[in-house]
Structures are given as structure tokens and as C-alpha cells.
Enzyme design. Sequence first.
Site, PDB file in Angstrom:
ATOM      1  CB  THR A 111      -0.893   0.036   1.263  1.00 13.60           C
ATOM      2  OG1 THR A 111      -0.066   0.355   2.388  1.00 13.60           O
ATOM      3  CG2 THR A 111      -1.579  -1.290   1.523  1.00 13.60           C
ATOM      4  CB  CYS A 112       0.382   4.839  -0.354  1.00 14.72           C
ATOM      5  SG  CYS A 112      -1.118   5.025   0.566  1.00 14.72           S
ATOM      6  CB  ALA A 115     -14.169  28.394  -9.556  1.00 16.50           C
ATOM      7  CD  GLN A 167      -8.083   3.843   1.000  1.00 18.24           C
ATOM      8  OE1 GLN A 167      -7.047   4.285   1.503  1.00 18.24           O
ATOM      9  NE2 GLN A 167      -8.425   4.069  -0.243  1.00 18.24           N
ATOM     10  N   GLY A 220     -13.050  23.274  -2.812  1.00 21.05           N
ATOM     11  CA  GLY A 220     -14.356  22.641  -2.952  1.00 21.05           C
ATOM     12  C   GLY A 220     -14.381  21.450  -3.892  1.00 21.05           C
ATOM     13  NE  ARG A 270       0.674  -1.188   6.881  1.00 22.17           N
ATOM     14  CZ  ARG A 270       1.217  -1.041   8.079  1.00 22.17           C
ATOM     15  NH1 ARG A 270       2.155  -1.875   8.498  1.00 22.17           N
ATOM     16  NH2 ARG A 270       0.815  -0.089   8.883  1.00 22.17           N
ATOM     17  CD  GLN A 274      -4.840  -0.295   1.171  1.00 19.56           C
ATOM     18  OE1 GLN A 274      -4.522  -0.245   2.368  1.00 19.56           O
ATOM     19  NE2 GLN A 274      -4.681   0.741   0.359  1.00 19.56           N
TER      20      GLN A 274
END
Lengths: 421, 274
Positions: free
Chosen positions: A48-49, A191, A117, A195, A51, A121
Site C-alpha cells: 500500500t502507500c 470555483a 481502506q 471545494g 507499507r 487492501q
Amino acid sequence: MNLLLVGCSFHETPIELRERLAFDGGNLPGALLELNSRFEYEAAILSTCNRVELYLARLTGSTPPDAELVTEFLADLHRIPLADLRRALYQRADADAVRHLFRVAASLDSLIVGEGQIAGQVRAAYETAQKLATAGSTLHALFQNALAAAKRVRTETGIARGHVSVSSVAVDYVRQVFGHFDDKTILVIGAGKMGELTLKHLRELKPHRILVTNRSPEKAAVVAQGCGGECVTWEQLDDALAQSDIVLSTTGAPEPIVGRKRFAAVLARRTGGAMVILDIAVPRDFDASIHDGDRVCLFNIDDLQRIREQTLRDRKKHIAPAEAIVEQHVKRFLQEWKRRRNAPFIAKLMQDFEARRKAIVTQLLARLNGKLSDEDKAYLEGAFRLLQNQFLHGPISALSEDPPGRHTLLEALGKLFRLEE
Amino acid sequence: MPLAVERITVFCFAASYGVALALEVWHHFQPRPIQRLLSLVFGAAGLIAHTAFILVQTLPLATPQGSLLFLAWILAVFYLYGSIHHRRLAWGLFVLPLVLGLVVVADWLPPPEGDPVWKSFHGDRVWGLAHGVLVLLAAVGVCVAFLASVMYLVQSHRLKAKAPPGQGMRLLSLERIEEMNRRAILWAFPLLTAGLLIGVALQWQRGSLLEGWDSTKILGGLGLWVVFAILLYLRYEVRLRGRQAAFLTFVAFGLLIVALLAPMHPFAQGGGPP
């Protein structure tokens, strides 16, 4: 158990090295198959990002997986100097490796404790290993139990309760006010970059209509095109507010654009139900006093940040109960594993003694043929069975109390009772 | 009739509902699936005992105790359905106190005398029964609208205080709660109107149209009808919503309680319409 974990995580390893060590859809299957074929390891890789961890196992009785070999394999695969890798990687074996994976899956070792998450994973890592047939009996049991522990932690503690991103918290508030969105109109004012993510989350609710307004019509057109909305002119802001149910305001205006008086006029024209205003502009676009929690619910960036921090603080309170659940699952898993490991030996021991007892009893009854009644024969057989059970009770109990990861007693009993041949 | 069923008392199902409520409260502070499951088991056990009690005992609908126990029974079904349908919400925390309250109040009242509900299914007493059933169903609507109003005020209070969305009491969205309130009133109003019209017709048939008009029960029922009419007018003509609609629903519920607790119904006193 012959389980080995080799890996690195955000705790100690910098992102540069983690990036180089990471596995993706391209190199993951090759690495798993090679670990399996070259070293005869059961293998699963969690990448994963935060580990990269390799879970490796071999059948009980054979040589355990070699951490040095695995490090060399990784250095070779990712072209990283071996010395650098040795410093970065940690290793855990058997019970420690089990505990580590259970904690990881339960999100207790995550950067944001309780994030949702990681369990997915871990499941994906297991499913990949399963699909490539690199997961054997050890890793099947390990991952299934880790996922079960993670599920229990999520359902029985509040560790995963609430959201920790500002946009998710905003959508949670919207959901507390509205039950369905197919008849709702969202108005985007401004804009601002802030957001974008919130708008993305709001679009997932599948609203009926999205209106976009901005002082600059060109900018409004760009936002409207990006979100499939309709442009309304800045002069029509009050009309658009009166029609809208959810307002996302992200202008860069130096002072509030909608004061209490102006909003009261808008409210008087409204025919719909409640209204939610997500004012994530800094400085704020709406006067905070219009919030009443009934007809108008206004949440500004400070409210959303406060909830985010409060959620993180609250999650910390649930760490201890979550750790207790994980520990319970680890103990249960290790005991079950030991029982499974010892089961064939115990069965063999019982069979062996059963055969010997039957042979002796048959021999004895043949000797005493005609001298014993049926009742005496049954009594004699029962006495021998009792003797056998009492004799085996000690060794079997000692075996189940044997600490995991050691095979001394198992081997000793095998030798004592000549069960190895 | 089995002996055990005859031994069921109001205390049996009140205790079951009480335990279910205690488990709901416990679940609110320390959420675990087992508490919710046990709460459902006790709630279901209470409902079974309640059903058996209604079937075995003679419960005339026109008496305060009879009507309260019937009303509590329908709300207990509503509780069980809602708890299964909205498993993650604090449904029981709102519905069970009302069910329990109605049962406890019914137990304090003098035991009912008269024919059970189903003995009225013949001859000209059918109209009396129709009147009672319609008013009872309208009362269910009032109770549901009242519960929705309480839920609305709690949810609205949480939103006003900007309480963390994922924590504390889990409730339906304001929109859904308001919808529940609106539907309950829309269902209850025609039922109440029909029930009251049948009542007036029965009084007229007895030749004593003006007799008993000053009884608390009849005045409470008429007051309830008037409040409902005002509520519907304000909701659809003046677009009254949210907290104000909730408070007006409380008034309707208060009148319902007055009507239900009123000592005796003129029909019941006279043994029902001729």
C-alpha cells in the site's frame, strides 16, 4: 508455525524507499510466483502507500523461510543496494508476525488509526495470493483470521466511527439532513480548489441538478463543465439560492457575500424543505448566525475541521478495546494452530495404543477362554480402556500446553512412543 | 387453553419491554451487536406475551385499559419492524419508552369489564367496533407522528449543536423523519374523521345525540381532530415544517392521551349502542 514477515512501513522507512519497494499489478504476480517456485514459500504481498510487507510460510517441520534470502530477492528485484534494504526492513516470525498482520488489518498500525481502506487492501493481497495459488494452508488460515479480527474490531469498537476527511464530514452532515437526493439541487458558488473534493463527493449522491455561479462567468463555465452542471449568472445568486437544497460555497471573496438580511429574503422565497450550506471558503461567505439546525444547517470549514479532529481524538479512546480484541484473536489463532499441528500426532498416538490394547485384550481373553462370563469380559475390556485413557491423558495435556513455535515435546513424545517410523 | 398462557400478566410483557429498553440504552453507550440482538429477542418475547394476553384476556376496546393495551401492542409491532428494518438506528430508544409507558399506565387503571373486541363482530355492534378500531388506528398514527416529532427535535438539536455525524445517537435524516410525521398524520386524519363520524351517527341512532358530549373522552377526541385539521392546514397552506410542526404534534398527542385516559366511554357505560 514457520511464518515470516519481512517488510517496511511509514513508521521508519521514508516514502522514497517505500515507493521503490512498492509492488503493483505489473510486478506483483511475478514476485509471488517466484517466491513460491524458487524458495518453495507460501507467499502473500501487502503493498500500500504506507507499507510493503511480504508474508511467507513453509510447512511445519521444514526449514523456516529465510529473511536474508528474501531481502536479497527484494534487493535484486527492485535494484536497491542490499545494505540499504537490510537497514530499512523489519522482520517478525511466527506469533509476532501473526500479531502484526492482525493489528495491520484492524487498522491499529495505520497512519490514521481506524481508517477503512486497509482491511480491503489486506483482503486484496490475500485474494491475489489465492488466485496465483501461492497461499497455502498457513496463509489461508492467517489471512482469514486477520480479516475476521478486523471485522470484529470495526463492529465492536468505535475505532472506525466517523470520517476524517473534511469533504467526507461535509457529506455526512448532508446525509443527516436529507434522505434522498434525486430531487435535490446543489448550488456551487465560486470555483475554489478547496471545494473540488467536496463537490466530487456530493456528485456521488446523484443529485437532480447542479447549478454553478461565479463572479467570472468563464470560471463558472469551467466548473459546470467539470461537474455536469448548469451555469447561472452572479446576478441570479439569490434566485439560485432559493431553488437550492445544498449549497457549496468556495469563493475567494474578502468578506461575506450573504449576510443575515439577504438570506432572510432568500428564505422567505423558498418553497422547499431544509437547506444545507457548506461554507468552506476562507474568509467565510455566509453569516454564521443563519444556522438554526432546522430549516438551515450551515457548516463552515472550522466546524468540519473540528469534527475531523474530534473524530481522531475519539478513535484513540477505542484503541485499547481494539487491541484487546486483536490479542484475543491472536491467542485463539495460535491455540487453534497448535491444535491443528498436534492433531495428526495425537490421532496416531491414540491409534497405536488402541491397536496395542486390543491385541493384549484379545490375547488375554483367548487364554482365559471359558473361564469368564460375558460380564467379566466387558469389565476387563473396560478396565484396559480406562488404563489406556489415564496413561495417555498426561502426554496429551502436556502437548496442548506446549508453547507455540517449539517442537521439542512433540519430537520427544514421538521418540518415546516410537511413532516416527 | 394452555395454563401457561392464562398465567401471562401485564407485568410479564412490561418486564420484557423494560429489559429490551435497558439493553437499547446500554447499546447506546457501549455499542455491541449482541445488545441489539438481545434487545430484539426481549422485545419479540414481550410482543408474543402481549399478543397472548390480548387473545386470552377479555379486553373491551372502549375501556381505557383495553384501548391502551391495544395501542401499545400495535406500537410494539411497529418497534419490532422498525428495529429490524433500521438496524443501525436508535429506533428502540424512542419507541420502547412509549410502548412501556402505555403498558404501565394501562396496568394502573382498573381492569376492564365488558366483551372482548372480537365478540362485537356481529349484528349492530359492528358499527361500534368500527368506531373503536378506526379511532385506535388514528391513535397509532398520532403516536407515530409524536415519535417522529421527538426524533426530529433530537436530530435537529444534534445538527444545531454541530455534533459529529458518525457518533452518538444514530437517527434517520431530518427529511425522512419529517416524511414519517407527515405520512402518519395524513393516514390518521381520515381514520379519525371516519371514526368520529361513526361515533356521532351511533349517538344519533341512540336518540341521544347530545348526551355525553361533555365527557373528557369525547372532548379530547374532538380536540384532537381540530388540532389535526389545523396541523394539516398549516403544513399544506402555510408550509409549516420542522420544529413548529413537531410541537403542534405534541399537542395532538397530549389530547390523545387525555381522550384515552378519560374514565369511561358513553358506549361502554351503556353497554354499547343498541
